[in-house]
Design a protein around this motif. Structure first.
Motif, mmCIF file in Angstrom:
data_model
loop_
_atom_site.group_PDB
_atom_site.id
_atom_site.type_symbol
_atom_site.label_atom_id
_atom_site.label_comp_id
_atom_site.label_asym_id
_atom_site.label_seq_id
_atom_site.Cartn_x
_atom_site.Cartn_y
_atom_site.Cartn_z
ATOM 1 N N CYS A 168 50.729 55.327 47.697
ATOM 2 C CA CYS A 168 51.826 56.182 48.163
ATOM 3 C C CYS A 168 51.261 57.274 49.056
ATOM 4 C CB CYS A 168 52.548 56.802 46.963
ATOM 5 S SG CYS A 168 53.951 57.834 47.433
ATOM 6 N N VAL A 169 51.871 57.453 50.216
ATOM 7 C CA VAL A 169 51.477 58.498 51.155
ATOM 8 C C VAL A 169 52.424 59.675 50.976
ATOM 9 C CG1 VAL A 169 50.926 59.049 53.543
ATOM 10 C CG2 VAL A 169 50.782 56.675 52.757
ATOM 11 N N TRP A 181 47.512 59.900 39.578
ATOM 12 C CA TRP A 181 48.196 58.701 40.056
ATOM 13 C C TRP A 181 49.687 58.861 39.772
ATOM 14 C CZ3 TRP A 181 45.022 58.427 35.659
ATOM 15 C CH2 TRP A 181 45.682 58.180 34.453
ATOM 16 N N LEU A 182 50.501 58.000 40.359
ATOM 17 C CA LEU A 182 51.951 58.129 40.225
ATOM 18 C C LEU A 182 52.510 57.063 39.297
ATOM 19 C CD1 LEU A 182 53.034 58.852 43.921
ATOM 20 C CD2 LEU A 182 52.239 60.451 42.152
ATOM 21 N N GLU A 183 53.608 57.433 38.621
ATOM 22 C CA GLU A 183 54.358 56.511 37.780
ATOM 23 C C GLU A 183 55.705 56.232 38.438
ATOM 24 O OE1 GLU A 183 53.071 55.057 35.367
ATOM 25 O OE2 GLU A 183 51.373 56.312 34.733
ATOM 26 N N GLY A 261 50.320 53.808 39.542
ATOM 27 C CA GLY A 261 49.858 53.417 38.220
ATOM 28 C C GLY A 261 48.368 53.667 38.074
ATOM 29 N N LYS A 262 47.900 53.727 36.843
ATOM 30 C CA LYS A 262 46.498 54.044 36.575
ATOM 31 C C LYS A 262 45.559 53.023 37.200
ATOM 32 C CE LYS A 262 43.325 55.178 32.812
ATOM 33 N NZ LYS A 262 43.181 55.365 31.340
ATOM 34 N N GLU A 263 45.947 51.748 37.163
ATOM 35 C CA GLU A 263 45.099 50.676 37.699
ATOM 36 C C GLU A 263 45.366 50.395 39.168
ATOM 37 O OE1 GLU A 263 42.713 49.550 35.840
ATOM 38 O OE2 GLU A 263 43.435 50.724 34.127
ATOM 39 N N GLY A 264 46.390 51.035 39.723
ATOM 40 C CA GLY A 264 46.763 50.782 41.101
ATOM 41 C C GLY A 264 47.638 49.548 41.241
#
Length: 298
Positions: A168-169, A181-183, A261-264
């Motif tokens: 995400c930018v 990181w984003l959820e 997400g944590k793992e991308g």
């Protein structure tokens, strides 16, 4: 009946000017060549050239046959060369369908090098974003489709090209930059800038937001990647793009990015081909060139 050997004989006579020299060129004895000519003249009921003239003087019938030989034999040679090239995979057609917006960013620059190597391949890119390119591939209206959505379809094979992370930018100083990181829930109050395609074709919707039942507050569409980044830079929303693509846009390096997400969120791009053409050397080399180029990309 006029045969191919007769045309070759007439052409050799015209080029060499005598029966002796023509026989040497054709790896025949003079008597065998003379016999062949007499047999042809007997079948046609026509004299083809004047005897005991140097160089050979063709009769009107001989001149007609010579013109046919001059027209036909080069075309046959060209056809044999093309067929041999097709058999060896050096010549053919490669009509490419593109099923992802970001593909154009890396595909167009690499085609010049590919075409320099495969000059006998008729290459073209057909914009297939609004069509169903895999269906066209099944009907062999296309020869290769670049897609991130492989489907189980008869007569098609899917080769992985490369994997990449979608990130995400964010605008500078956006509140979400404070997160590692984003959820999916982080998008509930945001404007998401996306390409104008069905949401099911975008991984951020299909694999990240929709499984959690999350919808962005607003969705804004843009055809151009650079415009998407410009909109983010001006604080008009967020966008999700391949990480490699953002790193090729130095004028927007100041924009922060975050993994989904944590793992991308990772995706794989595939080359889809019809099984009848899959093993052609010029297609396999195209697949290798893409995989090698993108493996070395930042």
């Amino acid at each position: 009946m006029i045969e191919l050997k007769h045309l070759k004989t007439i052409l050799a006579l015209a080029e060499q000017g005598s029966v002796n020299k023509a026989a040497d060129l054709l790896y025949m004895t003079q008597s065998a060549l003379s016999h062949q000519i007499k047999q042809l003249e007997s079948q046609l009921g026509l004299k083809l050239f004047e005897r005991k003239t140097t160089p050979i003087q063709f009769t009107p019938a001989g001149q007609t046959l010579l013109k046919t030989a001059q027209d036909v034999l080069p075309k046959l040679q060209q056809t044999e060369t093309i067929l041999q090239a097709l058999e060896q995979g050096e010549q053919g057609r490669l009509f490419i369908g593109v099923d992802c917006h970001t593909c154009f960013e890396w595909l167009l620059p690499m085609l010049r090098q590919y075409q320099q190597k495969w000059r006998g391949v008729d290459l073209d890119i057909l914009n297939s974003l609004s069509d169903r390119p895999l269906k066209k591939l099944q009907r062999q209206q296309l020869d290769l489709v670049i897609t991130s959505d492989p489907e189980s379809m008869s007569n098609l094979k899917f080769d992985p090209l490369f994997s990449y992370e979608l990130v995400c930018v964010l605008p500078q100083s956006h509140s979400l930059t404070g997160k590692e990181w984003l959820e999916p829930e982080d998008f509930s109050d945001e404007t998401l800038i996306a390409y104008p395609v069905e949401q099911k074709k975008l991984d951020v919707f299909r694999r990240f937001l929709e499984p959690k039942g999350i919808n962005p507050k607003q969705i804004r569409h843009s055809e151009l990647t650079l415009m998407m980044l410009q909109l983010v830079d001006s604080g008009r929303g967020l966008c999700v793009l391949p990480k490699w693509l953002i790193e090729t846009q130095p004028e927007f390096n100041h924009l922060p990015t975050r993994s989904l997400g944590k793992e991308g969120l990772w995706s794989i791009l595939y080359a889809a081909t019809h099984i009848d053409l899959h093993d052609q050397p010029y297609i396999q080399d195209f697949i290798r060139q893409v995989a090698d180029k993108m493996a070395l990309s930042p």
